[in-house]
Design a protein around this motif. Structure first.
Motif, PDB file in Angstrom:
ATOM      1  N   LYS A 114      14.336  -9.642  -3.147  1.00 45.71           N
ATOM      2  CA  LYS A 114      15.730  -9.962  -3.480  1.00 45.71           C
ATOM      3  C   LYS A 114      16.564  -8.682  -3.590  1.00 45.71           C
ATOM      4  N   ALA A 115      15.960  -7.636  -4.155  1.00 38.77           N
ATOM      5  CA  ALA A 115      16.685  -6.376  -4.346  1.00 38.77           C
ATOM      6  C   ALA A 115      16.764  -5.564  -3.047  1.00 38.77           C
ATOM      7  N   GLY A 116      16.016  -5.988  -2.022  1.00 36.87           N
ATOM      8  CA  GLY A 116      16.074  -5.307  -0.724  1.00 36.87           C
ATOM      9  C   GLY A 116      15.415  -3.933  -0.721  1.00 36.87           C
ATOM     10  N   THR A 117      14.456  -3.696  -1.608  1.00 38.28           N
ATOM     11  CA  THR A 117      13.770  -2.393  -1.652  1.00 38.28           C
ATOM     12  C   THR A 117      12.799  -2.257  -0.474  1.00 38.28           C
ATOM     13  N   GLU A 118      12.286  -1.035  -0.287  1.00 34.67           N
ATOM     14  CA  GLU A 118      11.294  -0.786   0.769  1.00 34.67           C
ATOM     15  C   GLU A 118      10.102  -1.712   0.600  1.00 34.67           C
ATOM     16  N   LEU A 119       9.629  -1.810  -0.654  1.00 36.77           N
ATOM     17  CA  LEU A 119       8.494  -2.689  -0.946  1.00 36.77           C
ATOM     18  C   LEU A 119       8.829  -4.125  -0.548  1.00 36.77           C
ATOM     19  N   GLY A 120      10.026  -4.557  -0.916  1.00 32.90           N
ATOM     20  CA  GLY A 120      10.448  -5.918  -0.602  1.00 32.90           C
ATOM     21  C   GLY A 120      10.442  -6.179   0.893  1.00 32.90           C
ATOM     22  N   LYS A 121      10.917  -5.187   1.664  1.00 29.02           N
ATOM     23  CA  LYS A 121      10.966  -5.364   3.121  1.00 29.02           C
ATOM     24  C   LYS A 121       9.559  -5.517   3.693  1.00 29.02           C
ATOM     25  N   LYS A 122       8.628  -4.702   3.167  1.00 31.61           N
ATOM     26  CA  LYS A 122       7.236  -4.781   3.624  1.00 31.61           C
ATOM     27  C   LYS A 122       6.610  -6.116   3.229  1.00 31.61           C
ATOM     28  N   LYS A 172       7.943  -9.094   2.433  1.00 28.86           N
ATOM     29  CA  LYS A 172       8.504 -10.395   2.829  1.00 28.86           C
ATOM     30  C   LYS A 172       7.719 -11.064   3.952  1.00 28.86           C
ATOM     31  N   GLN A 173       7.498 -10.309   5.022  1.00 30.88           N
ATOM     32  CA  GLN A 173       6.806 -10.876   6.193  1.00 30.88           C
ATOM     33  C   GLN A 173       5.406 -11.347   5.819  1.00 30.88           C
ATOM     34  N   VAL A 174       4.725 -10.506   5.053  1.00 30.44           N
ATOM     35  CA  VAL A 174       3.345 -10.797   4.655  1.00 30.44           C
ATOM     36  C   VAL A 174       3.305 -12.073   3.820  1.00 30.44           C
ATOM     37  N   MET A 175       4.208 -12.174   2.852  1.00 31.73           N
ATOM     38  CA  MET A 175       4.218 -13.334   1.957  1.00 31.73           C
ATOM     39  C   MET A 175       4.600 -14.605   2.700  1.00 31.73           C
ATOM     40  N   ASP A 176       5.622 -14.504   3.576  1.00 31.49           N
ATOM     41  CA  ASP A 176       6.050 -15.694   4.320  1.00 31.49           C
ATOM     42  C   ASP A 176       4.929 -16.199   5.222  1.00 31.49           C
ATOM     43  N   ALA A 177       4.030 -15.291   5.635  1.00 29.73           N
ATOM     44  CA  ALA A 177       2.899 -15.701   6.475  1.00 29.73           C
ATOM     45  C   ALA A 177       1.736 -16.203   5.624  1.00 29.73           C
ATOM     46  N   GLY A 178       1.894 -16.155   4.308  1.00 25.22           N
ATOM     47  CA  GLY A 178       0.834 -16.644   3.414  1.00 25.22           C
ATOM     48  C   GLY A 178      -0.310 -15.664   3.248  1.00 25.22           C
ATOM     49  N   GLN A 179      -0.084 -14.409   3.682  1.00 26.02           N
ATOM     50  CA  GLN A 179      -1.163 -13.409   3.569  1.00 26.02           C
ATOM     51  C   GLN A 179      -1.006 -12.539   2.330  1.00 26.02           C
ATOM     52  N   LEU A 180      -1.967 -11.635   2.121  1.00 31.17           N
ATOM     53  CA  LEU A 180      -1.930 -10.794   0.934  1.00 31.17           C
ATOM     54  C   LEU A 180      -1.315  -9.426   1.235  1.00 31.17           C
ATOM     55  N   ILE A 183      -0.993  -1.050  -2.435  1.00 40.48           N
ATOM     56  CA  ILE A 183       0.352  -1.288  -2.985  1.00 40.48           C
ATOM     57  C   ILE A 183       0.237  -2.042  -4.301  1.00 40.48           C
ATOM     58  N   MET A 184      -0.575  -3.097  -4.301  1.00 45.57           N
ATOM     59  CA  MET A 184      -0.662  -3.950  -5.495  1.00 45.57           C
ATOM     60  C   MET A 184      -1.264  -3.211  -6.680  1.00 45.57           C
ATOM     61  N   ILE A 185      -2.293  -2.410  -6.405  1.00 42.25           N
ATOM     62  CA  ILE A 185      -2.962  -1.672  -7.489  1.00 42.25           C
ATOM     63  C   ILE A 185      -1.972  -0.682  -8.115  1.00 42.25           C
ATOM     64  N   GLY A 186      -1.224   0.019  -7.257  1.00 41.30           N
ATOM     65  CA  GLY A 186      -0.229   0.980  -7.758  1.00 41.30           C
ATOM     66  C   GLY A 186       0.797   0.295  -8.633  1.00 41.30           C
ATOM     67  N   LEU A 187       1.250  -0.858  -8.158  1.00 39.12           N
ATOM     68  CA  LEU A 187       2.305  -1.607  -8.862  1.00 39.12           C
ATOM     69  C   LEU A 187       1.831  -2.039 -10.259  1.00 39.12           C
TER      70      LEU A 187
END
Ligand code: AP5
Ligand code: ZN
Length: 214
Positions: free
Chosen positions: A40-48, A50-58, A63-67
């Motif tokens: 929603k905020a349009g960050t770099e992370l968000g851009k990366k 979006k596609q992955v989530m919309d495809a139902g993938q992980l 990235i997740m561990i860092g977050l």
């Protein structure tokens, strides 16, 4: 109290997280909500993401561990936290252990795939708060509006049946092995592991959680 909620997409993690957060006054860390906020905020992370989530993938483990490491280091987590949607792979769980992020409870919600597909079709969410509704099983007071803010409820982009089926397949392949991972740790006395029947009524699960968590 430090808690991990495990369970398939739609098993009720977000729903029960609201109850635990309000009852035990610990913050909910929903990695899915964090990623949706980044989109929603349009960050770099968000851009990366979006596609992955919309495809139902992980999204990638790194990235997740860092977050999550950054998030649990914040001040509001010093008396505990509730992880919803993390860890989701063995490498994520190993990374938590290596970072010394211990937990007291791992709670798994068990729900059959067909029940989940039905649930997702009726899910409505309030993106601002993470509150979750269902048109039939957990309806808001006013149709289409959040109970607290009155703001509009939305359908998640990844709740199409085809995407839900993909997310379920990935759950069985990559996340479900965490059940025996934590059962083993429970046998060693490192965590308490409980599996709950996630097809019970929302309030019945609240009751069970209260008994388990004290
Ligand atoms: P995320 O947002 O975590 O989605 P999820 O795990 O797929 O789980 P859901 O949020 O869909 O379901 P839920 O268990 O919270 O169920 P809810 O309470 O809403 O992740 C989304 C995406 O982000 C992932 O696909 C991935 O791409 C990425 N991601 C996130 N974390 C990641 C990580 N660690 N690593 C890599 N990628 C990551 O309930 C569902 C519906 O059922 C609602 O309508 C609710 O009202 C209803 N309901 C709930 N309980 C009951 C009940 N007892 N009876 C009847 N209805 C009920
Ligand atoms: Zn959720």
């Amino acid at each position: 109290m430090r808690i991990i909620l495990l369970g398939a997409p739609g098993a009720g993690k977000g729903t029960q997280a609201q109850f635990i957060m309000n009852t035990y006054k610990i913050p909910q860390i929903s990695t899915g909500d964090m990623l949706r906020a980044a989109i929603k905020a349009g960050t770099e992370l968000g851009k990366k993401a979006k596609q992955v989530m919309d495809a139902g993938q992980l999204v990638s483990d790194d990235i997740m561990i860092g977050l999550v490491k950054e998030r649990v280091a914040l001040d509001d987590c010093k008396n505990g936290f509730l992880l919803d949607g993390f860890p989701r792979t063995i490498p994520q769980a190993d990374a938590m252990q290596e970072a010394g992020i211990d937990v007291d409870f791992v709670l798994e919600f068990d729900v059959a795939d067909d029940v989940i597909v039905q649930r997702m079709a009726g899910r409505r969410v309030h993106p601002g708060s993470g509150r979750v509704y269902h048109v039939e099983y957990n309806p808001p007071q006013v149709e289409g509006k959040d109970d607290v803010t009155g703001e509009d409820l939305l359908v998640r982009d990844d709740d199409k049946e085809e995407t839900v089926r993909k997310r379920l397949a990935i759950y069985h392949e990559q996340t479900e092995p965490l059940v025996s991972y934590y059962q083993k740790l429970a046998e060693q006395g490192t965590v308490k592991f409980h599996s709950l029947d996630g097809t019970q009524k929302v309030e019945a699960i609240h009751q069970q959680l209260s008994e388990l968590l004290g």
